[in-house]
Motif scaffolding. Structure first.
Motif, PDB file in Angstrom:
ATOM      1  N   ARG A  36      60.253   3.650 115.538  1.00  0.00           N
ATOM      2  CA  ARG A  36      61.633   3.665 116.030  1.00  0.00           C
ATOM      3  C   ARG A  36      61.672   4.730 117.117  1.00  0.00           C
ATOM      4  O   ARG A  36      61.228   5.852 116.904  1.00  0.00           O
ATOM      5  CB  ARG A  36      62.615   4.007 114.919  1.00  0.00           C
ATOM      6  CG  ARG A  36      64.072   4.071 115.415  1.00  0.00           C
ATOM      7  CD  ARG A  36      65.055   4.503 114.332  1.00  0.00           C
ATOM      8  NE  ARG A  36      64.862   5.920 114.031  1.00  0.00           N
ATOM      9  CZ  ARG A  36      64.528   6.414 112.848  1.00  0.00           C
ATOM     10  NH1 ARG A  36      64.323   5.624 111.811  1.00  0.00           N
ATOM     11  NH2 ARG A  36      64.386   7.708 112.671  1.00  0.00           N
ATOM     12  N   GLU A  81      64.419   6.596 119.537  1.00  0.00           N
ATOM     13  CA  GLU A  81      65.838   6.812 119.798  1.00  0.00           C
ATOM     14  C   GLU A  81      66.000   7.379 121.200  1.00  0.00           C
ATOM     15  O   GLU A  81      65.362   8.373 121.549  1.00  0.00           O
ATOM     16  CB  GLU A  81      66.418   7.764 118.761  1.00  0.00           C
ATOM     17  CG  GLU A  81      66.322   7.237 117.349  1.00  0.00           C
ATOM     18  CD  GLU A  81      66.809   8.211 116.303  1.00  0.00           C
ATOM     19  OE1 GLU A  81      67.118   9.382 116.638  1.00  0.00           O
ATOM     20  OE2 GLU A  81      66.876   7.796 115.132  1.00  0.00           O
ATOM     21  N   SER A  96      68.641   8.875 124.111  1.00  0.00           N
ATOM     22  CA  SER A  96      69.932   9.530 124.334  1.00  0.00           C
ATOM     23  C   SER A  96      70.030   9.936 125.792  1.00  0.00           C
ATOM     24  O   SER A  96      69.027  10.155 126.462  1.00  0.00           O
ATOM     25  CB  SER A  96      70.057  10.790 123.465  1.00  0.00           C
ATOM     26  OG  SER A  96      69.921  10.481 122.110  1.00  0.00           O
ATOM     27  N   PRO A 148      71.975   9.063 119.445  1.00  0.00           N
ATOM     28  CA  PRO A 148      71.284   8.044 120.238  1.00  0.00           C
ATOM     29  C   PRO A 148      72.234   6.983 120.777  1.00  0.00           C
ATOM     30  O   PRO A 148      73.125   6.511 120.062  1.00  0.00           O
ATOM     31  CB  PRO A 148      70.311   7.421 119.242  1.00  0.00           C
ATOM     32  CG  PRO A 148      70.231   8.347 118.095  1.00  0.00           C
ATOM     33  CD  PRO A 148      71.507   9.124 118.074  1.00  0.00           C
ATOM     34  N   LYS A 185      68.543   2.506 120.098  1.00  0.00           N
ATOM     35  CA  LYS A 185      67.385   2.644 119.208  1.00  0.00           C
ATOM     36  C   LYS A 185      66.513   1.403 119.406  1.00  0.00           C
ATOM     37  O   LYS A 185      67.003   0.274 119.344  1.00  0.00           O
ATOM     38  CB  LYS A 185      67.804   2.734 117.740  1.00  0.00           C
ATOM     39  CG  LYS A 185      68.575   3.985 117.395  1.00  0.00           C
ATOM     40  CD  LYS A 185      68.941   3.991 115.919  1.00  0.00           C
ATOM     41  CE  LYS A 185      69.777   5.197 115.560  1.00  0.00           C
ATOM     42  NZ  LYS A 185      70.170   5.189 114.133  1.00  0.00           N
ATOM     43  N   ASP A 236      74.349   1.359 120.575  1.00  0.00           N
ATOM     44  CA  ASP A 236      75.496   2.025 119.959  1.00  0.00           C
ATOM     45  C   ASP A 236      76.796   1.587 120.620  1.00  0.00           C
ATOM     46  O   ASP A 236      76.872   1.482 121.848  1.00  0.00           O
ATOM     47  CB  ASP A 236      75.313   3.542 120.097  1.00  0.00           C
ATOM     48  CG  ASP A 236      76.414   4.325 119.431  1.00  0.00           C
ATOM     49  OD1 ASP A 236      76.339   4.506 118.203  1.00  0.00           O
ATOM     50  OD2 ASP A 236      77.350   4.760 120.141  1.00  0.00           O
ATOM     51  N   HIS A 260      72.929   1.642 110.147  1.00  0.00           N
ATOM     52  CA  HIS A 260      72.551   2.669 111.124  1.00  0.00           C
ATOM     53  C   HIS A 260      73.663   3.597 111.541  1.00  0.00           C
ATOM     54  O   HIS A 260      73.434   4.735 111.826  1.00  0.00           O
ATOM     55  CB  HIS A 260      71.927   2.015 112.343  1.00  0.00           C
ATOM     56  CG  HIS A 260      72.916   1.301 113.178  1.00  0.00           C
ATOM     57  ND1 HIS A 260      73.454   0.105 112.808  1.00  0.00           N
ATOM     58  CD2 HIS A 260      73.501   1.645 114.336  1.00  0.00           C
ATOM     59  CE1 HIS A 260      74.303  -0.285 113.729  1.00  0.00           C
ATOM     60  NE2 HIS A 260      74.353   0.614 114.665  1.00  0.00           N
TER      61      HIS A 260
END
Length: 189
Positions: free
Chosen positions: A65, A67, A69, A80, A83, A98, A188
């Motif tokens: 995974r 992440e 940002s 994040p 992802k 997100d 998540h």
């Protein structure tokens, strides 16, 4: 009480990505290596944090995974925005965006991220009617236009909710996104 924690970025504050099912989302191609994805996202101003998730199902292939940002002066914005999930020897299989901070992803003229769920559903229903295609139900109970190849969900933003989306292309390793998306994806946010 401060409401800064629940901020939802407006479309003008988000990166603008296009999506082609099972092929590309923004600067990412399904099947690309983790290293290439990190380079592409860093080139777009993202930082990366990588997590080894161990062996993937019974294959023993390592799953990762990563992440991504955008650096922000406010600590609460360091969560994040994206992802990505990778399987060794397969590459990128899933991208989770997100709803509050992720890029705006558009497909067939429909903005998918950070939306009020009922408004997005209305646009999807209208699209399905105009193009004479069906709607399907996702695991989370959302309705999606056939062929969009996404799963939608909603996350809290104070007293409201906004949409997030999971984009998957399982490639050679599975038949459905349920098989390639780790259980953590569904819980998540």
């Amino acid at each position: 009480m401060s409401t800064d924690y629940w901020v939802v970025l407006g479309d003008s504050e988000r990166d603008q990505w296009r999506y082609v099912p099972s092929q590309v989302i923004g600067p990412l191609d399904f099947g690309m290596s983790r290293e290439d994805a990190v380079a592409a996202m860093v080139g777009q101003g993202f930082t990366a944090e990588q997590h080894n998730m161990g062996g993937w199902q019974s294959t023993g292939r390592t799953q990762w995974r990563v992440e991504f940002s955008k650096p922000q002066p406010q600590a609460w914005r360091s969560r994040p925005a994206v992802k990505c999930y990778f399987v060794e020897e397969v590459g990128l299989t899933c991208v989770l965006v997100d709803g509050r901070f992720g890029p705006q992803v558009t497909h067939e003229g429909i903005r998918l991220i950070g939306r009020i769920p009922s408004e997005l559903l209305g646009e999807m229903e209208s699209y399905a009617d105009r193009h004479d295609v069906g709607l399907r139900s996702t695991g989370g109970g959302e309705l999606i236009v056939d062929g969009f190849e996404i799963d939608l969900g909603a996350q809290r933003a104070g007293d409201a909710v906004v949409t997030w989306a999971l984009f998957c292309n399982p490639g050679e390793i599975a038949y459905t996104s349920w098989d390639v998306a780790p259980a953590e994806v569904w819980h998540h946010w």
